[in-house]
Design a protein around this motif. Structure first.
Motif, PDB file in Angstrom:
ATOM      1  N   MET A  64       0.973  -1.101   0.002  1.00  0.00           N
ATOM      2  CA  MET A  64       0.405  -0.625   0.351  1.00  0.00           C
ATOM      3  C   MET A  64       0.182   1.727  -0.161  1.00  0.00           C
ATOM      4  SD  MET A  64      -3.333  -1.507   2.670  1.00  0.00           S
ATOM      5  CE  MET A  64      -3.805   0.351   2.797  1.00  0.00           C
ATOM      6  N   VAL A  65       2.121   1.092   0.829  1.00  0.00           N
ATOM      7  CA  VAL A  65       2.473   2.418   1.188  1.00  0.00           C
ATOM      8  C   VAL A  65       3.493   3.304  -0.338  1.00  0.00           C
ATOM      9  CG1 VAL A  65       4.587   3.840   2.310  1.00  0.00           C
ATOM     10  CG2 VAL A  65       2.778   2.690   3.456  1.00  0.00           C
ATOM     11  N   PRO A  66       4.321   2.724  -1.230  1.00  0.00           N
ATOM     12  CA  PRO A  66       4.549   2.698  -1.905  1.00  0.00           C
ATOM     13  C   PRO A  66       3.412   2.967  -3.352  1.00  0.00           C
ATOM     14  CG  PRO A  66       5.691   0.289  -1.399  1.00  0.00           C
ATOM     15  CD  PRO A  66       4.093   1.212  -0.990  1.00  0.00           C
ATOM     16  N   LEU A  67       2.327   2.792  -3.409  1.00  0.00           N
ATOM     17  CA  LEU A  67       1.592   2.927  -4.585  1.00  0.00           C
ATOM     18  C   LEU A  67       0.783   4.645  -3.943  1.00  0.00           C
ATOM     19  CD1 LEU A  67      -0.411   3.261  -6.488  1.00  0.00           C
ATOM     20  CD2 LEU A  67      -1.717   1.821  -5.155  1.00  0.00           C
ATOM     21  N   MET A  68       0.765   5.075  -2.553  1.00  0.00           N
ATOM     22  CA  MET A  68       0.174   5.738  -1.762  1.00  0.00           C
ATOM     23  C   MET A  68       1.308   6.848  -2.004  1.00  0.00           C
ATOM     24  SD  MET A  68      -2.581   4.885   0.803  1.00  0.00           S
ATOM     25  CE  MET A  68      -2.083   3.597   1.978  1.00  0.00           C
ATOM     26  N   PHE A  69       1.982   6.505  -2.081  1.00  0.00           N
ATOM     27  CA  PHE A  69       4.030   7.788  -2.285  1.00  0.00           C
ATOM     28  C   PHE A  69       3.506   8.008  -3.448  1.00  0.00           C
ATOM     29  CE2 PHE A  69       8.161   8.736  -3.041  1.00  0.00           C
ATOM     30  CZ  PHE A  69       8.110   9.317  -1.727  1.00  0.00           C
ATOM     31  N   CYS A  70       3.644   6.988  -4.845  1.00  0.00           N
ATOM     32  CA  CYS A  70       3.973   8.474  -5.755  1.00  0.00           C
ATOM     33  C   CYS A  70       2.564   8.459  -5.958  1.00  0.00           C
ATOM     34  CB  CYS A  70       3.377   6.749  -6.762  1.00  0.00           C
ATOM     35  SG  CYS A  70       5.332   5.114  -6.510  1.00  0.00           S
ATOM     36  N   ILE A 193       5.623   9.109   5.522  1.00  0.00           N
ATOM     37  CA  ILE A 193       6.376   7.959   4.637  1.00  0.00           C
ATOM     38  C   ILE A 193       5.715   8.714   3.370  1.00  0.00           C
ATOM     39  CG2 ILE A 193       6.355   6.394   2.893  1.00  0.00           C
ATOM     40  CD1 ILE A 193       6.978   4.643   5.888  1.00  0.00           C
ATOM     41  N   ILE A 194       4.340   8.901   3.731  1.00  0.00           N
ATOM     42  CA  ILE A 194       3.590   9.218   2.191  1.00  0.00           C
ATOM     43  C   ILE A 194       3.567  10.463   1.968  1.00  0.00           C
ATOM     44  CG2 ILE A 194       1.045   9.086   1.492  1.00  0.00           C
ATOM     45  CD1 ILE A 194       1.081   6.302   3.175  1.00  0.00           C
ATOM     46  N   THR A 195       3.354  11.334   2.540  1.00  0.00           N
ATOM     47  CA  THR A 195       2.893  12.743   2.903  1.00  0.00           C
ATOM     48  C   THR A 195       4.655  13.892   2.542  1.00  0.00           C
ATOM     49  OG1 THR A 195       2.983  13.146   5.076  1.00  0.00           O
ATOM     50  CG2 THR A 195       0.690  13.683   4.100  1.00  0.00           C
ATOM     51  N   ALA A 196       5.409  13.188   3.397  1.00  0.00           N
ATOM     52  CA  ALA A 196       7.157  13.277   2.747  1.00  0.00           C
ATOM     53  C   ALA A 196       7.524  13.403   1.893  1.00  0.00           C
ATOM     54  CB  ALA A 196       8.184  11.755   3.388  1.00  0.00           C
ATOM     55  N   LEU A 231       0.813  14.155 -17.316  1.00  0.00           N
ATOM     56  CA  LEU A 231       0.464  12.117 -17.973  1.00  0.00           C
ATOM     57  C   LEU A 231       0.543  11.128 -17.491  1.00  0.00           C
ATOM     58  CD1 LEU A 231       2.135  12.542 -21.768  1.00  0.00           C
ATOM     59  CD2 LEU A 231       0.195  12.359 -20.965  1.00  0.00           C
ATOM     60  N   PRO A 232       1.504  11.207 -16.596  1.00  0.00           N
ATOM     61  CA  PRO A 232       1.612  10.110 -15.422  1.00  0.00           C
ATOM     62  C   PRO A 232       1.000  10.044 -14.333  1.00  0.00           C
ATOM     63  CG  PRO A 232       4.623  10.781 -15.667  1.00  0.00           C
ATOM     64  CD  PRO A 232       3.214  11.983 -16.143  1.00  0.00           C
ATOM     65  N   THR A 233       0.146  10.840 -14.200  1.00  0.00           N
ATOM     66  CA  THR A 233      -0.679  10.365 -13.678  1.00  0.00           C
ATOM     67  C   THR A 233      -2.090  10.222 -13.865  1.00  0.00           C
ATOM     68  OG1 THR A 233      -0.187  12.967 -12.123  1.00  0.00           O
ATOM     69  CG2 THR A 233      -2.583  11.780 -12.097  1.00  0.00           C
ATOM     70  N   ILE A 234      -2.327  10.675 -14.886  1.00  0.00           N
ATOM     71  CA  ILE A 234      -3.668   9.754 -15.521  1.00  0.00           C
ATOM     72  C   ILE A 234      -2.941   8.588 -16.103  1.00  0.00           C
ATOM     73  CG2 ILE A 234      -4.782   9.363 -18.335  1.00  0.00           C
ATOM     74  CD1 ILE A 234      -3.651  12.661 -18.817  1.00  0.00           C
ATOM     75  N   LEU A 235      -2.132   7.224 -16.215  1.00  0.00           N
ATOM     76  CA  LEU A 235      -1.087   6.731 -16.558  1.00  0.00           C
ATOM     77  C   LEU A 235      -1.369   5.721 -15.478  1.00  0.00           C
ATOM     78  CD1 LEU A 235       1.413   6.874 -18.806  1.00  0.00           C
ATOM     79  CD2 LEU A 235      -0.652   6.320 -20.042  1.00  0.00           C
ATOM     80  N   ILE A 236      -1.616   6.066 -14.037  1.00  0.00           N
ATOM     81  CA  ILE A 236      -1.210   5.511 -12.472  1.00  0.00           C
ATOM     82  C   ILE A 236      -2.645   5.057 -12.556  1.00  0.00           C
ATOM     83  CG2 ILE A 236      -1.513   7.165 -10.879  1.00  0.00           C
ATOM     84  CD1 ILE A 236       1.223   5.760  -9.822  1.00  0.00           C
ATOM     85  N   ALA A 237      -3.741   5.720 -12.853  1.00  0.00           N
ATOM     86  CA  ALA A 237      -5.148   5.833 -12.248  1.00  0.00           C
ATOM     87  C   ALA A 237      -5.811   4.540 -12.685  1.00  0.00           C
ATOM     88  CB  ALA A 237      -6.348   6.731 -13.246  1.00  0.00           C
ATOM     89  N   GLY A 238      -5.509   3.686 -13.647  1.00  0.00           N
ATOM     90  CA  GLY A 238      -5.636   2.579 -14.083  1.00  0.00           C
ATOM     91  C   GLY A 238      -4.980   1.582 -12.815  1.00  0.00           C
ATOM     92  N   VAL A 239      -3.520   1.826 -12.628  1.00  0.00           N
ATOM     93  CA  VAL A 239      -2.836   0.887 -11.290  1.00  0.00           C
ATOM     94  C   VAL A 239      -3.921   0.887 -10.128  1.00  0.00           C
ATOM     95  CG1 VAL A 239      -1.136   0.032 -10.640  1.00  0.00           C
ATOM     96  CG2 VAL A 239      -0.986   1.499 -12.182  1.00  0.00           C
ATOM     97  N   PHE A 243      -5.256  -1.864  -7.748  1.00  0.00           N
ATOM     98  CA  PHE A 243      -4.503  -2.008  -6.683  1.00  0.00           C
ATOM     99  C   PHE A 243      -4.794  -1.490  -5.530  1.00  0.00           C
ATOM    100  CE2 PHE A 243      -2.330  -3.596 -10.831  1.00  0.00           C
ATOM    101  CZ  PHE A 243      -1.952  -5.101 -10.325  1.00  0.00           C
ATOM    102  N   PHE A 244      -5.375  -0.858  -5.421  1.00  0.00           N
ATOM    103  CA  PHE A 244      -6.039  -0.209  -4.397  1.00  0.00           C
ATOM    104  C   PHE A 244      -7.097  -0.792  -3.531  1.00  0.00           C
ATOM    105  CE2 PHE A 244      -6.375   4.731  -2.037  1.00  0.00           C
ATOM    106  CZ  PHE A 244      -4.852   4.830  -2.183  1.00  0.00           C
ATOM    107  N   PRO A 245      -7.121  -1.064  -2.510  1.00  0.00           N
ATOM    108  CA  PRO A 245      -7.989  -2.173  -1.288  1.00  0.00           C
ATOM    109  C   PRO A 245      -8.741  -0.612  -0.855  1.00  0.00           C
ATOM    110  CG  PRO A 245      -5.955  -1.510  -0.003  1.00  0.00           C
ATOM    111  CD  PRO A 245      -5.363  -1.094  -1.331  1.00  0.00           C
ATOM    112  N   ASP A 246      -9.942  -1.766  -0.701  1.00  0.00           N
ATOM    113  CA  ASP A 246     -11.331  -0.219  -0.753  1.00  0.00           C
ATOM    114  C   ASP A 246     -10.864  -1.251   1.662  1.00  0.00           C
ATOM    115  OD1 ASP A 246     -12.370  -0.154  -2.869  1.00  0.00           O
ATOM    116  OD2 ASP A 246     -13.736  -2.116  -2.222  1.00  0.00           O
ATOM    117  N   SER A 247     -10.434  -1.908   2.235  1.00  0.00           N
ATOM    118  CA  SER A 247     -10.190  -2.052   2.998  1.00  0.00           C
ATOM    119  C   SER A 247     -10.334  -3.789   3.956  1.00  0.00           C
ATOM    120  CB  SER A 247     -11.987  -2.641   3.990  1.00  0.00           C
ATOM    121  OG  SER A 247     -12.689  -4.091   3.050  1.00  0.00           O
TER     122      SER A 247
END
Length: 506
Positions: A64-70, A193-196, A231-239, A243-247
């Motif tokens: 979770m943390v790496p994806l939210m960091f990005c 970590i994420i907000t850094a 552009l990278p933000t548009i591409l990562i929306a599909g990820v 891969f983003f867990p609801d709970s």
């Protein structure tokens, strides 16, 4: 399983021995029943195997943390790169006013929409996270990219408004979302970590802008900057969608044992097993609105945001007007943010371990204030550039440590969401002031802005100590009412929800 006995008053004891593979009428084996009973008992009592808990936290951290960091990095990059675009020719090409008012309004309009849509933070409680987050990410990615095609001040103003709307649905709700997965002594470091990624993205923005603006493209450098970073933000929306867990219950990377451990941890926060997404408790929103502590942290957030919002968008200009070329100013704005990134990680981890967020925030506020005083009171380039380091080292870790403090001290999920909404609704008004205290006519030293930021950081330090004092007093009242809670709370139930075991983090 121990043998069971049947006794009567006049009969000898009869021993019923358990046979291998013995089942109930419904086909359930006694071994399975024993396992289910043990898991239910552990979940209700919060009695969690430390090894299983460590394994779960590692999986959460890795998945979770790496994806939210990005995502947070892209969010901050897309909102703050306008500062780099300015000295790359944006204001000249779009014919902004000479007095700087057009640029100031360009910064302000983002935060106006950010404030209007702060209530979006509660949508993390209502809409499944993978749907909500992916829509927000896709929305701001498209808007950020479209900035490269704008041809007028009014056009980019409209885009900045919608950029603020989409980003308001994402960033402010992340600390609330993380509380579904992490306990109060764990969440601070993860938020850190994420907000850094904020200061790190600004560091990256400076380096990237240096690379782009040092070239000789036929395409305007500021347009290329918006395009490359959008552009990278548009591409990562599909990820995010996949891969983003609801709970924890719906996380694909957790097995059944991990989910059982997550349920047991959840009991510490809500005191009973239930689906924590999809329902808002309106009485808890009312309680949050009447809680003075939420307004103190909101004023702290406001005070920090005066500096936090203005520093990345004005720093390249400030360094440029110290006498450095525009290209070198882009590069020199990067190192202070990298140091700030390290300090964010160190302070959030330390505050988690010691439970002393108030003191941590106070110290960081004083460091930031010293930096702004150096920038305001001196004219020497070397001293002022040193002040930039102190300012960034103070302001970014200070404001980031406020976020887990709010989440830590709410006694229910709905209160956590409401507390975050109040924090941002009031706190995000700080940028309305922060983006307007560096008028062009005040250059090259911008003393008004520097003194203003120094004053608000000193005020923030005072509020941190005042809130800590209030929390100490409220903990004493809870001790008098329920008795002193020892360090051993291994049963765990209700530790993080309003009740006899709940105590505020200082």
């Amino acid at each position: 399983m121990a043998p069971s006995s049947v006794e009567s008053a006049n009969a000898p004891q009869v021993i019923l021995e358990e046979k291998p593979g013995l089942t109930q009428a419904d086909g359930t084996s006694l071994e399975d029943m024993e396992k289910q009973t043990r898991e239910t008992s552990e979940a209700r009592g919060g009695n969690i195997d430390p090894a299983a808990q460590s394994k779960l936290v590692r999986k959460l951290d890795l998945n979770m943390v790496p994806l939210m960091f990005c995502l947070y990095m892209l969010s901050y990059l897309d909102r703050s790169n306008v500062g780099n675009a300015k000295i790359a020719g944006l204001t000249k090409d779009l014919k902004f006013s000479k007095n700087g008012d057009d640029y100031t309004w360009l910064l302000t309009i983002f935060y106006i929409s950010y404030i209007i849509f702060e209530w979006f933070a509660l949508m993390w409680k209502v809409v499944p996270a993978h749907i909500w987050a992916s829509c927000c990410v896709l929305g701001w990615g498209i808007i950020a990219t479209l900035q490269s095609s704008t041809t007028s001040w009014s056009g980019i103003m409209a885009l900045r408004f919608f950029l603020g709307m989409f980003e308001a649905g994402f960033g402010p709700g992340l600390p609330f979302y993380l509380s579904y997965f992490y306990l109060r002594h764990e969440v601070g470091l993860r938020i850190g970590i994420i907000t850094a990624a904020g200061p790190l993205s600004t560091c990256f923005a400076g380096a990237l802008a240096y690379g782009i603006t040092s070239g000789h493209s036929n395409f305007a450098n500021w347009r290329l900057l918006f395009l490359v970073e959008g552009l990278p933000t548009i591409l990562i929306a599909g990820v995010v969608w996949f891969f983003f867990p609801d709970s924890p219950e719906k996380a694909r990377f957790l097995n059944e044992d991990d989910k059982a451990t997550a349920r047991a941890r959840g009991v510490r926060q809500v005191e009973h097993e239930s689906d924590r997404v999809g329902r808002i408790v309106w009485s808890d929103i009312g309680a949050a609105l009447l809680d003075a502590k939420n307004y103190i942290t909101a004023m702290m957030y406001f005070s920090c945001n005066v500096s936090f919002s203005s520093l990345p968008v004005f720093l390249p200009t400030i360094i440029n007007e110290m006498g450095f070329t525009a290209i070198n100013a882009q590069g020199l704005s990067a190192p202070p943010y990298f140091i700030s990134f390290i300090v964010v990680l160190a302070t959030t981890h330390t505050a988690d371990r010691t439970g002393q967020r108030g003191i941590t925030i106070c110290i960081l506020s004083l460091i930031g204030a010293i930096g702004y005083i150096l920038l305001a009171a001196t004219s020497a380039v070397s001293t002022r550039y040193l002040g930039v380091y102190f300012a960034t080292i103070g302001i970014y870790p200070a404001i980031i440590n406020i976020l887990p403090w709010v989440v830590n001290n709410q006694g229910s999920d709905t209160k956590r969401g409401a507390g975050i909404a109040i924090l941002n609704l009031i706190g995000q008004c700080g940028p309305l002031l922060g983006t307007r205290i560096y008028p062009a006519i005040d250059g090259p030293h911008y003393r008004l802005g520097m003194w203003t930021c120094a004053a608000f950081l000193l005020f923030n330090g005072f509020l941190a100590i005042a809130l800590r004092t209030l929390l100490v007093w409220e903990n004493k009242k809870l001790d008098e009412r329920y008795g002193i809670v020892g360090e051993d709370v291994s049963d765990g139930k209700g530790v993080e929800v309003d009740g006899p075991k709940f105590r505020y983090v200082l």
